[in-house]
Write an enzyme that holds these catalytic residues in place. Structure first.
Site, PDB file in Angstrom:
ATOM      1  CB  ALA A 169      -1.004   0.174   1.298  1.00 34.83           C
ATOM      2  CD  GLU A 170       4.288   1.815   4.164  1.00 36.77           C
ATOM      3  OE1 GLU A 170       4.916   2.792   5.207  1.00 36.77           O
ATOM      4  OE2 GLU A 170       4.663   0.764   4.296  1.00 36.77           O
ATOM      5  CG  ASP A 192       0.190   0.074  -4.638  1.00 40.99           C
ATOM      6  OD1 ASP A 192       0.911  -0.379  -5.377  1.00 40.99           O
ATOM      7  OD2 ASP A 192      -0.875  -0.763  -4.271  1.00 40.99           O
ATOM      8  CB  SER A 212      21.552 -23.472 -27.734  1.00 42.46           C
ATOM      9  OG  SER A 212      22.117 -24.193 -28.750  1.00 42.46           O
ATOM     10  CG  LEU A 213      23.985 -23.945 -22.391  1.00 36.32           C
ATOM     11  CD1 LEU A 213      23.359 -24.001 -21.023  1.00 36.32           C
ATOM     12  CD2 LEU A 213      25.622 -23.664 -22.172  1.00 36.32           C
ATOM     13  CD  GLU A 235      25.470 -19.575 -13.977  1.00 31.64           C
ATOM     14  OE1 GLU A 235      24.429 -19.541 -14.971  1.00 31.64           O
ATOM     15  OE2 GLU A 235      26.205 -18.730 -14.331  1.00 31.64           O
ATOM     16  CE  LYS A 292      19.223 -25.461 -20.474  1.00 34.96           C
ATOM     17  NZ  LYS A 292      18.072 -25.611 -21.091  1.00 34.96           N
ATOM     18  CG  ASP A 301      12.054 -25.433 -19.433  1.00 33.09           C
ATOM     19  OD1 ASP A 301      12.504 -24.771 -20.475  1.00 33.09           O
ATOM     20  OD2 ASP A 301      11.271 -26.268 -19.259  1.00 33.09           O
ATOM     21  NE  ARG A 315      19.465 -19.294 -28.346  1.00 31.63           N
ATOM     22  CZ  ARG A 315      19.412 -20.238 -29.368  1.00 31.63           C
ATOM     23  NH1 ARG A 315      18.068 -20.551 -29.930  1.00 31.63           N
ATOM     24  NH2 ARG A 315      20.299 -21.004 -29.999  1.00 31.63           N
ATOM     25  CD  GLU A 357      15.904 -19.077 -19.920  1.00 31.15           C
ATOM     26  OE1 GLU A 357      16.808 -18.713 -20.383  1.00 31.15           O
ATOM     27  OE2 GLU A 357      15.056 -20.197 -20.648  1.00 31.15           O
ATOM     28  CE1 TYR A 412      22.051 -16.751 -20.302  1.00 37.81           C
ATOM     29  CE2 TYR A 412      20.067 -17.135 -19.711  1.00 37.81           C
ATOM     30  CZ  TYR A 412      20.929 -16.909 -20.554  1.00 37.81           C
ATOM     31  OH  TYR A 412      20.354 -17.175 -21.820  1.00 37.81           O
ATOM     32  CE  LYS A 421      26.294 -20.369 -17.504  1.00 37.59           C
ATOM     33  NZ  LYS A 421      25.778 -18.946 -17.211  1.00 37.59           N
ATOM     34  CE  LYS A 465      18.397 -29.823 -21.076  1.00 34.33           C
ATOM     35  NZ  LYS A 465      17.293 -30.067 -21.900  1.00 34.33           N
ATOM     36  CB  CYS A 495     -16.608 -37.451 -38.798  1.00 34.84           C
ATOM     37  SG  CYS A 495     -16.061 -35.972 -38.101  1.00 34.84           S
ATOM     38  CB  CYS A 554     -19.277 -33.776 -40.181  1.00 37.85           C
ATOM     39  SG  CYS A 554     -18.241 -34.853 -40.972  1.00 37.85           S
ATOM     40  CB  CYS A 558     -13.442 -36.712 -40.789  1.00 41.01           C
ATOM     41  SG  CYS A 558     -14.701 -35.858 -41.536  1.00 41.01           S
ATOM     42  CB  CYS A 599     -15.662 -32.037 -41.594  1.00 41.52           C
ATOM     43  SG  CYS A 599     -15.598 -32.412 -39.759  1.00 41.52           S
TER      44      CYS A 599
HETATM   45  S1  IVH Z   1      24.261 -19.876 -20.258  1.00 37.88           S
HETATM   46  C1  IVH Z   1      26.371 -19.614 -24.319  1.00 37.88           C
HETATM   47  N1  IVH Z   1      22.983 -20.029 -18.141  1.00 37.88           N
HETATM   48  O1  IVH Z   1      19.325 -22.313 -21.634  1.00 37.88           O
HETATM   49  C2  IVH Z   1      25.816 -19.925 -23.006  1.00 37.88           C
HETATM   50  N2  IVH Z   1      21.729 -20.508 -19.938  1.00 37.88           N
HETATM   51  O2  IVH Z   1      20.364 -23.838 -24.444  1.00 37.88           O
HETATM   52  C3  IVH Z   1      24.290 -20.169 -23.200  1.00 37.88           C
HETATM   53  N3  IVH Z   1      19.303 -21.011 -19.775  1.00 37.88           N
HETATM   54  O3  IVH Z   1      18.618 -20.576 -24.235  1.00 37.88           O
HETATM   55  C4  IVH Z   1      23.543 -19.604 -22.045  1.00 37.88           C
HETATM   56  N4  IVH Z   1      19.412 -20.913 -17.672  1.00 37.88           N
HETATM   57  O4  IVH Z   1      18.478 -19.081 -22.242  1.00 37.88           O
HETATM   58  C5  IVH Z   1      22.872 -20.048 -19.312  1.00 37.88           C
HETATM   59  N5  IVH Z   1      21.824 -20.210 -16.015  1.00 37.88           N
HETATM   60  C6  IVH Z   1      21.710 -20.337 -17.315  1.00 37.88           C
HETATM   61  C7  IVH Z   1      20.542 -20.477 -18.072  1.00 37.88           C
HETATM   62  C8  IVH Z   1      20.597 -20.701 -19.237  1.00 37.88           C
HETATM   63  C9  IVH Z   1      18.759 -20.919 -18.524  1.00 37.88           C
HETATM   64  C10 IVH Z   1      18.857 -20.999 -21.119  1.00 37.88           C
HETATM   65  C11 IVH Z   1      19.390 -20.009 -22.196  1.00 37.88           C
HETATM   66  C12 IVH Z   1      19.411 -20.867 -23.444  1.00 37.88           C
HETATM   67  C13 IVH Z   1      19.399 -22.281 -22.977  1.00 37.88           C
HETATM   68  C14 IVH Z   1      20.659 -23.139 -23.389  1.00 37.88           C
END
Ligand code: IVH
Length: 668
Positions: free
Chosen positions: A30-31, A33, A77-78, A108, A110, A112, A131, A171, A223, A287, A311, A405, A408, A423, A428
């Site tokens: 509230a404060e 806002d 990407s990774l 770190e 990851k 999603d 991206r 992310e 990240y 990393k 993963k 179907c 229809c 179908c 349809c």
């Molecule tokens: S590092 C080249 N760190 O995962 C380094 N990516 O395929 C790539 N993601 O599209 C990014 N958490 O958006 C990194 N702690 C993290 C992450 C991260 C999520 C996503 C990123 C990228 C996908 C990698």
């Protein structure tokens, strides 16, 4: 007066950071806002002087979906590791290149969600990109600035030490527990619920309306520091500390380790705690910490050699099948779908799962009432992995596929050559609804505001009987539909009008031709240049295209034979890909400076876009790739060339200036 207003902005920024970034609010909502309202009032007195980084300026910025803005350096990407062995193999590759120097790893979570980049110029948020394909992203600045954890202005102890240019990557995500709330709302509005938090985040960022994004509980973890002027760091963890001090939100569970054995312990701990994390995490990211080691390791075209993701195993859960329904797809295929007792899986409540086809049901002996194991791996939609037959009580009921179907009542058609049951009624209405939805989808004409709820009403009220009828819709008819006020109607009509500009390949995808998805459509248009030319081609000439088989060719021909009228209607509606003069594809020049060589184009060329440059190279028999490697023959470096230039120098790749390149084009 001016200082008062600036002070108030400072105070609000401080509290935004405390609340949204540090998760340690110092005042009540509230404060907070009240302070915002005070600022809004003060700003009303001189609306022209409101700066873009004022806390009141989060909604209403610009978004340009479909734009293609080059990333400063590719958003790679990774690589994935599944299991400890693969992680150790990653470590072996690192050690080999670094000749067994000691290596420190940062781990770190990851997250999603959706990867984005945020650019700050002189400390002010200036652009946010998705991206995209890694090379080019979409400008979603207006949507990203609605996220309260994204600072509109960098903070820091020393205001003189704000870097002139800074780009971070992170992310964007939606906390798991809020997904169900959004989905309840979506279902109430007859919109398709988001399948998982990641789709919800992506759908919320990739929308044309900043006020829609602002209503979504989006958050971000930054990240990486991708580019900065005026600072030097030796490690990734040091760079993360700096990012935090500038006001960004970084994930708190980042750790530095001396060995991969420690990394495995970190992984095991998080696998065990995974369900307790309030956002969806699909693994950990490992990393190499030292930035000069990262540099030495470099990247492949797709991913860095200094990082990998490890993963988590797929999510699994058990539930029961309450019934089996049959859905009619846009090409008439009938798909059985299991209606499940709702179950939580990877952050979303699952109530449906496709059973694919009749054979699948028979092969797995799936019955109504069965207890089943549901699995969701990564991005993939949940599937029924197994039937727990020992849980059967005898009351389970075998499913028999309907002979008609469900929409229809036309008798279904079974064929020898395929498992699908269809179908075949061209009229349809269930098929038509799905075709219109597909026509409006992201892969096709990207008409926003044409979801299932609106589509169903348009068909049920007889307003459209094919996709071309969309172009003759009248506002007065559309606004009479349920939940369609004048605002939404205007937006929909505008979006339909905008779709007339779509490229030929997109329109081709939108036609719902059997076996013609994005890749095939691109191939067909690349060869025939227009839908018109394709529609007159015979199966033989279509089949002659590398990558196109007889089944596709047959399907394309029979579509155009049967849908002549639809194509004429689309032409008459004024779709640009039918009306504009199609440029003749220049013949490939076989003996030129470019023939057989591999090029990378970077920076801005004075007289042409990079896409045009690529076309010029390709028509002269050259190949264009996106990253500089040992196989690159030439780098064409325009104004502002960055890391690719450095890489080319490092690898000894020849560099052409934009001027020399243009001279070569003229000569060849
Ligand atoms: S590092 C080249 N760190 O995962 C380094 N990516 O395929 C790539 N993601 O599209 C990014 N958490 O958006 C990194 N702690 C993290 C992450 C991260 C999520 C996503 C990123 C990228 C996908 C990698």
């Amino acid at each position: 007066m001016k200082t008062d207003i600036n002070k108030l902005r400072e105070v609000i920024r401080h509290h935004e950071r405390k609340y949204y970034v540090d998760d340690q609010p110092e005042i009540s909502d509230a404060e907070f806002d009240k302070l915002m309202r005070e600022l809004e009032e003060l700003e009303k007195t001189s609306p022209d002087e409101v700066p873009s980084d004022s806390p009141t300026q989060r909604v209403g910025g610009s978004v340009s979906l479909g734009s293609r803005i080059p990333h400063r350096s590719p958003m790679l990407s990774l690589d994935n590791c599944f299991g400890k062995e693969e992680l150790l193999a990653f470590g072996d590759r690192v050690n080999k290149i670094l000749e067994d120097e000691p290596v420190e790893y940062v781990t770190e979570l990851k997250i999603d969600g959706l990867g984005v980049s945020l650019l700050y110029e002189n400390g002010i948020f200036s652009r946010g990109l998705t991206r995209g394909d890694g090379e080019f992203g979409e400008d979603v600045s207006g949507n990203l600035r609605t996220i309260r954890a994204v600072p509109l202005r960098l903070t820091g102890a020393d205001p003189n030490a704000i870097p002139p240019v800074l780009e971070v990557r992170g992310e964007v995500f939606i906390p798991k527990h809020l997904l169900d709330e959004i989905n309840v709302q979506r279902e109430a509005q007859k919109e398709t619920p988001f399948a998982n938090p990641r789709n919800a985040a992506a759908g919320s960022v990739r929308t044309q309306s900043t006020s829609v994004t602002a209503q979504r509980p989006l958050d971000i973890f930054v990240y990486s520091l991708n580019y900065v002027e005026g600072y030097e760091f030796t490690t990734h963890s040091e760079a993360l500390e700096k990012i935090k001090s500038l006001g960004f939100k970084c994930n708190p569970y980042t750790q530095v380790h001396d060995s991969l054995e420690d990394v495995v312990t970190y992984y095991d701990e998080w696998v065990a705690k995974r369900e307790d994390i309030p956002y969806e995490v699909d693994g950990i990211v490992v990393k190499v910490n030292d930035l000069s080691q990262q540099n030495e390791l470099g990247s492949t075209a797709k991913s860095p050699r200094w990082a990998t993701s490890y993963k988590f195993p797929a999510h699994r859960s058990t539930t029961t099948i309450e019934k089996i329904e049959v859905q009619v797809g846009r090409t008439g295929v009938l798909t059985p779908v299991a209606i499940l007792a709702p179950v939580k899986l990877a952050g979303a409540t699952i109530t449906h799962s496709t059973l694919h086809n009749e054979q699948e049901i028979v092969a797995k002996d799936i019955r109504i009432g069965d207890t089943v194991v549901l699995e969701r791996a990564g991005d993939v939609i949940p599937k029924i992995l197994d039937v727990l037959k020992d849980k059967r009580t005898g009351s389970e009921v075998e499913f028999s596929f309907p002979d008609q179907c469900p929409s229809c009542d036309t008798p279904v058609q079974r064929s020898e050559s395929e498992v699908a049951i269809r179908c075949v009624n061209a009229g349809c209405s269930a098929q038509l609804k799905r075709r219109i939805e597909h026509y409006a989808s992201r892969n096709a004409l990207e008409i926003e505001g044409l979801g299932p709820a609106t589509t169903n009403q348009l068909v049920d009220n007889g307003l459209v009987s094919d996709v071309a009828d969309l172009y003759s819709l009248k506002s007065e008819n559309v606004s009479k539909l349920e939940r369609m006020g004048p605002g939404l109607t205007g937006y929909l009509i505008h979006e339909i009008e905008r779709s007339k500009e779509a490229a030929a390949a997109k329109v081709l995808v939108g036609l719902s031709i059997f076996h013609v998805g994005e890749t095939v459509a691109e191939l067909l248009i690349e060869h025939f240049l227009s839908i018109d030319a394709l529609s007159q081609a015979d199966a033989k000439s279509i089949e002659a295209i590398p990558g196109i088989g007889p089944q596709i060719a047959e399907s394309v021909c029979s579509f155009f034979t049967q849908n002549h009228q639809l194509i004429e209607k689309l032409k008459a509606a004024g779709l640009r890909c039918f009306t504009e003069e199609v440029a003749k594809k220049p013949p490939i020049i076989e003996d030129s400076f470019f023939t057989g060589k591999t090029f990378v184009v970077t920076g801005s060329l004075t007289d042409m876009t990079r896409t045009e440059a690529s076309t010029q190279i390709k028509t002269r028999g050259g190949k264009v790739t996106s990253s500089v490697t040992g196989k690159t023959d030439y780098l064409i470096a325009g104004e502002g060339a960055g890391s690719k230039y450095d890489k080319a120098v490092e690898l000894g790749v020849s560099i052409l200036t934009a001027e020399t390149f243009l001279e070569q084009i003229k000569e060849n």
